[in-house]
Design a protein around this motif. Structure first.
Motif, short mmCIF file in Angstrom:
data_model
loop_
_atom_site.label_atom_id
_atom_site.label_comp_id
_atom_site.label_asym_id
_atom_site.label_seq_id
_atom_site.Cartn_x
_atom_site.Cartn_y
_atom_site.Cartn_z
N ARG A 79 -16.46 73.22 50.17
CA ARG A 79 -17.62 72.62 51.33
C ARG A 79 -16.62 72.73 52.59
O ARG A 79 -17.22 73.07 53.63
CB ARG A 79 -17.84 71.56 50.69
N ALA A 80 -15.61 72.20 52.43
CA ALA A 80 -14.55 72.24 53.68
C ALA A 80 -14.44 73.48 54.31
O ALA A 80 -14.52 73.62 55.55
CB ALA A 80 -13.45 71.53 53.21
N VAL A 81 -14.11 74.55 53.48
CA VAL A 81 -13.91 75.94 53.89
C VAL A 81 -15.23 76.42 54.73
O VAL A 81 -15.29 76.77 55.74
CB VAL A 81 -13.46 76.72 52.84
N SER A 82 -16.61 76.15 54.06
CA SER A 82 -17.54 76.77 54.55
C SER A 82 -17.85 76.07 55.96
O SER A 82 -18.51 76.59 57.00
CB SER A 82 -18.75 76.32 53.62
N ASP A 83 -17.69 74.81 56.13
CA ASP A 83 -18.03 74.03 57.16
C ASP A 83 -17.06 74.40 58.51
O ASP A 83 -17.29 74.58 59.59
CB ASP A 83 -17.80 72.28 57.15
N ALA A 84 -15.84 74.74 57.79
CA ALA A 84 -14.72 75.27 58.69
C ALA A 84 -14.95 76.58 59.40
O ALA A 84 -14.89 77.01 60.61
CB ALA A 84 -13.32 75.15 58.43
N LEU A 85 -15.39 77.47 58.44
CA LEU A 85 -15.98 78.77 59.19
C LEU A 85 -17.13 78.69 59.66
O LEU A 85 -17.19 79.54 60.88
CB LEU A 85 -16.22 79.58 57.67
N ASP A 86 -18.09 77.83 59.57
CA ASP A 86 -19.36 77.51 60.33
C ASP A 86 -19.01 77.16 61.87
O ASP A 86 -19.67 77.82 62.77
CB ASP A 86 -20.29 76.70 59.58
N ALA A 87 -18.15 76.22 61.77
CA ALA A 87 -17.71 75.67 63.08
C ALA A 87 -16.95 76.64 64.15
O ALA A 87 -17.19 76.75 65.20
CB ALA A 87 -16.86 74.15 63.00
N ALA A 88 -16.05 77.32 63.28
CA ALA A 88 -15.38 78.15 64.25
C ALA A 88 -15.93 79.64 64.54
O ALA A 88 -15.50 80.31 65.26
CB ALA A 88 -13.82 78.60 63.59
#
Length: 182
Positions: free
Chosen positions: A63-72
């Motif tokens: 979840r944290a990785v997915s959110d970070a990739l979406d944000a960046a």
């Protein structure tokens, strides 16, 4: 080469995110198939962490990785995200990989062309200790050799071997064999 540059940029984005989860970002790979990409993120636990990389930890990290990739927005177009552990087939390349493999059967290919196979028993500074084990033939016990100390700098390739000893019926003198009582 664009995939390598993309993987490095993704690594830069994800390392602090994964570290905040108490994990280590082991590898990032990008596989392209036409307009779609698959981003494969391999995680590990720190050397001093005795806990396993279980499904709950992987789920939280995903979840944290997915959110970070979406944000960046570092992956162009649609992509599939795969987050998991290194897996047993991956080579041992870092000291922490060896530390996590203590107690397991390993096979080390050394720079001088020799091979050391056996049970990894210790990791000390920049050396590993392997107790050579030669499997017994036709039901005989394995032969255990003297512990061998190997400098990590001398290891060209190292892998955990699948250890199937202890599986199957036990043939002992007491007459107990695979659930049959004497």
């Amino acid at each position: 080469m664009a995939a390598a540059a993309g993987a490095e940029r993704i690594r830069e984005v994800l390392e602090p995110v994964v570290a905040a989860q108490g994990l280590v970002l082991d590898d990032v790979e990008i596989h392209r198939a036409g307009a779609r990409s698959t981003v494969v993120v391999s995680l590990d636990v720190p050397e001093d962490d005795d806990a396993d990389l279980d499904l709950d930890r992987v789920s939280d990290a995903t979840r944290a990785v997915s959110d970070a990739l979406d944000a960046a927005d570092v992956v162009a177009g649609h992509y599939t995200l795969e987050v998991g552990s290194r897996g047993v087939a991956r080579p041992l390349t870092q000291r922490r990989h060896f530390a996590r493999a203590v107690g397991r059967s390993v096979r080390l290919a050394l720079a001088d062309g020799s091979v050391v196979a056996g049970r990894l028993t210790d990791v000390e500074d920049a050396v590993v200790v392997v107790v050579p084990v030669t499997p017994g033939l036709k039901g005989r016990r394995p032969t255990v050799g003297e512990p061998r100390t190997v400098a990590l700098a001398d290891v060209r390739d190292a892998r955990v071997e699948v250890d199937l000893t202890g599986l199957g019926p036990v043939d002992d003198e007491a007459g107990v064999d695979a659930g049959q009582e004497s």
